[in-house]
Design a protein around this motif. Sequence first.
Motif, PDB file in Angstrom:
ATOM      1  N   LEU A  48      43.295  40.388  51.849  1.00 21.42           N
ATOM      2  CA  LEU A  48      42.540  39.991  53.039  1.00 21.42           C
ATOM      3  C   LEU A  48      41.813  38.688  52.756  1.00 21.42           C
ATOM      4  CD1 LEU A  48      41.728  41.062  55.896  1.00 21.42           C
ATOM      5  CD2 LEU A  48      39.649  41.919  54.808  1.00 21.42           C
ATOM      6  N   ARG A  49      41.938  37.720  53.663  1.00 21.09           N
ATOM      7  CA  ARG A  49      41.272  36.422  53.503  1.00 21.09           C
ATOM      8  C   ARG A  49      39.841  36.540  54.007  1.00 21.09           C
ATOM      9  NH1 ARG A  49      44.310  30.943  54.991  1.00 21.09           N
ATOM     10  NH2 ARG A  49      45.292  31.371  53.001  1.00 21.09           N
ATOM     11  N   VAL A  50      38.885  36.115  53.188  1.00 22.70           N
ATOM     12  CA  VAL A  50      37.464  36.286  53.483  1.00 22.70           C
ATOM     13  C   VAL A  50      36.688  35.008  53.186  1.00 22.70           C
ATOM     14  CG1 VAL A  50      37.492  38.766  53.011  1.00 22.70           C
ATOM     15  CG2 VAL A  50      36.986  37.171  51.150  1.00 22.70           C
ATOM     16  N   LYS A  51      35.449  34.987  53.632  1.00 24.39           N
ATOM     17  CA  LYS A  51      34.499  33.944  53.261  1.00 24.39           C
ATOM     18  C   LYS A  51      33.135  34.603  53.149  1.00 24.39           C
ATOM     19  CE  LYS A  51      33.134  32.114  57.783  1.00 24.39           C
ATOM     20  NZ  LYS A  51      33.045  30.889  58.579  1.00 24.39           N
ATOM     21  N   LEU A  52      32.169  33.900  52.557  1.00 27.69           N
ATOM     22  CA  LEU A  52      30.825  34.450  52.460  1.00 27.69           C
ATOM     23  C   LEU A  52      30.233  34.599  53.858  1.00 27.69           C
ATOM     24  CD1 LEU A  52      29.157  32.536  49.477  1.00 27.69           C
ATOM     25  CD2 LEU A  52      29.910  34.918  49.524  1.00 27.69           C
ATOM     26  N   ILE A 125      48.730  39.047  54.724  1.00 33.01           N
ATOM     27  CA  ILE A 125      47.953  39.942  53.869  1.00 33.01           C
ATOM     28  C   ILE A 125      48.877  40.664  52.894  1.00 33.01           C
ATOM     29  CG2 ILE A 125      46.539  42.043  53.830  1.00 33.01           C
ATOM     30  CD1 ILE A 125      45.383  41.081  56.555  1.00 33.01           C
ATOM     31  N   GLN A 126      50.010  41.162  53.399  1.00 35.68           N
ATOM     32  CA  GLN A 126      50.952  41.873  52.535  1.00 35.68           C
ATOM     33  C   GLN A 126      51.521  40.957  51.453  1.00 35.68           C
ATOM     34  OE1 GLN A 126      53.746  43.483  55.353  1.00 35.68           O
ATOM     35  NE2 GLN A 126      52.504  45.319  55.714  1.00 35.68           N
ATOM     36  N   LEU A 127      51.843  39.727  51.813  1.00 34.68           N
ATOM     37  CA  LEU A 127      52.370  38.790  50.814  1.00 34.68           C
ATOM     38  C   LEU A 127      51.330  38.460  49.747  1.00 34.68           C
ATOM     39  CD1 LEU A 127      54.455  36.354  53.042  1.00 34.68           C
ATOM     40  CD2 LEU A 127      55.312  37.855  51.243  1.00 34.68           C
ATOM     41  N   ARG A 128      50.065  38.257  50.167  1.00 33.40           N
ATOM     42  CA  ARG A 128      49.007  37.996  49.179  1.00 33.40           C
ATOM     43  C   ARG A 128      48.817  39.209  48.280  1.00 33.40           C
ATOM     44  NH1 ARG A 128      46.722  34.648  53.141  1.00 33.40           N
ATOM     45  NH2 ARG A 128      45.627  36.349  54.142  1.00 33.40           N
ATOM     46  N   ALA A 129      48.830  40.408  48.866  1.00 35.20           N
ATOM     47  CA  ALA A 129      48.665  41.635  48.080  1.00 35.20           C
ATOM     48  C   ALA A 129      49.799  41.765  47.064  1.00 35.20           C
ATOM     49  CB  ALA A 129      48.622  42.854  48.990  1.00 35.20           C
ATOM     50  N   TRP A 130      51.016  41.467  47.488  1.00 36.18           N
ATOM     51  CA  TRP A 130      52.161  41.523  46.578  1.00 36.18           C
ATOM     52  C   TRP A 130      51.991  40.487  45.459  1.00 36.18           C
ATOM     53  CZ3 TRP A 130      56.040  37.986  45.317  1.00 36.18           C
ATOM     54  CH2 TRP A 130      57.093  38.508  44.549  1.00 36.18           C
ATOM     55  N   GLY A 131      51.549  39.287  45.804  1.00 41.70           N
ATOM     56  CA  GLY A 131      51.326  38.240  44.812  1.00 41.70           C
ATOM     57  C   GLY A 131      50.256  38.625  43.808  1.00 41.70           C
ATOM     58  N   ILE A 141      53.060  31.765  47.292  1.00 41.78           N
ATOM     59  CA  ILE A 141      53.878  32.825  47.875  1.00 41.78           C
ATOM     60  C   ILE A 141      53.737  32.864  49.384  1.00 41.78           C
ATOM     61  CG2 ILE A 141      54.081  35.334  48.016  1.00 41.78           C
ATOM     62  CD1 ILE A 141      54.144  35.290  45.129  1.00 41.78           C
ATOM     63  N   VAL A 142      52.505  32.830  49.864  1.00 41.75           N
ATOM     64  CA  VAL A 142      52.265  33.007  51.299  1.00 41.75           C
ATOM     65  C   VAL A 142      52.645  31.766  52.096  1.00 41.75           C
ATOM     66  CG1 VAL A 142      50.510  33.455  53.046  1.00 41.75           C
ATOM     67  CG2 VAL A 142      50.448  34.680  50.884  1.00 41.75           C
ATOM     68  N   HIS A 143      52.283  30.603  51.613  1.00 43.49           N
ATOM     69  CA  HIS A 143      52.438  29.383  52.415  1.00 43.49           C
ATOM     70  C   HIS A 143      53.414  28.364  51.843  1.00 43.49           C
ATOM     71  CE1 HIS A 143      49.139  30.706  54.905  1.00 43.49           C
ATOM     72  NE2 HIS A 143      48.507  31.037  53.802  1.00 43.49           N
ATOM     73  N   GLY A 144      53.968  28.625  50.677  1.00 37.95           N
ATOM     74  CA  GLY A 144      54.917  27.700  50.108  1.00 37.95           C
ATOM     75  C   GLY A 144      54.330  26.391  49.649  1.00 37.95           C
ATOM     76  N   VAL A 145      53.029  26.399  49.309  1.00 39.07           N
ATOM     77  CA  VAL A 145      52.387  25.182  48.809  1.00 39.07           C
ATOM     78  C   VAL A 145      51.693  25.504  47.493  1.00 39.07           C
ATOM     79  CG1 VAL A 145      52.003  24.208  51.098  1.00 39.07           C
ATOM     80  CG2 VAL A 145      50.248  25.637  50.079  1.00 39.07           C
ATOM     81  N   PRO A 146      51.470  24.512  46.655  1.00 39.09           N
ATOM     82  CA  PRO A 146      50.790  24.763  45.374  1.00 39.09           C
ATOM     83  C   PRO A 146      49.397  25.342  45.582  1.00 39.09           C
ATOM     84  CG  PRO A 146      51.751  22.576  45.412  1.00 39.09           C
ATOM     85  CD  PRO A 146      51.891  23.140  46.803  1.00 39.09           C
TER      86      PRO A 146
END
Length: 150
Positions: A48-52, A125-131, A141-146
Amino acid sequence: RPAGRRRLCDKEGKEGGHQRMSHPTKATKPTKPPVYLVGIEAPPCVGLRVKLSEEGEKLLHGTPIGAAASHSSFGYITKIHPESEAVMVHWNNSEFDEESGWYRIGASGEYTLQLYDLGNSETEIQLRAWGVEQDLSVDNIVHGVPAGCL
């Protein structure tokens, strides 16, 4: 009557009457997008992508896991503590490719994280979790960028 001038009409529509000019309405302030606190409106999950949250910024100001760690940007949850209502976060703009620390999502009544408004589709979210599970560069993995380039 000079060209281009409109005729003024009274309330009954007769020419020559005076019209009241309505003042433009005051511009309304743009509304802030809703805030979804992790642990209340947004259940925690790895990836899950979060911020403060505003509370998190105040509580963690000057600490190693506060705004200095997040660089006022976003990150993603990498671990969920099963008992202490806390999650581990990896910040995307961090100088180090590691998790920053445990963030409260209900422990002691504190909610230090909120949902980031972009990049939280189910697939992302699933791709980040897998990564995270594979210990890979999640950004790549998610966005194809460094890593760090989002």
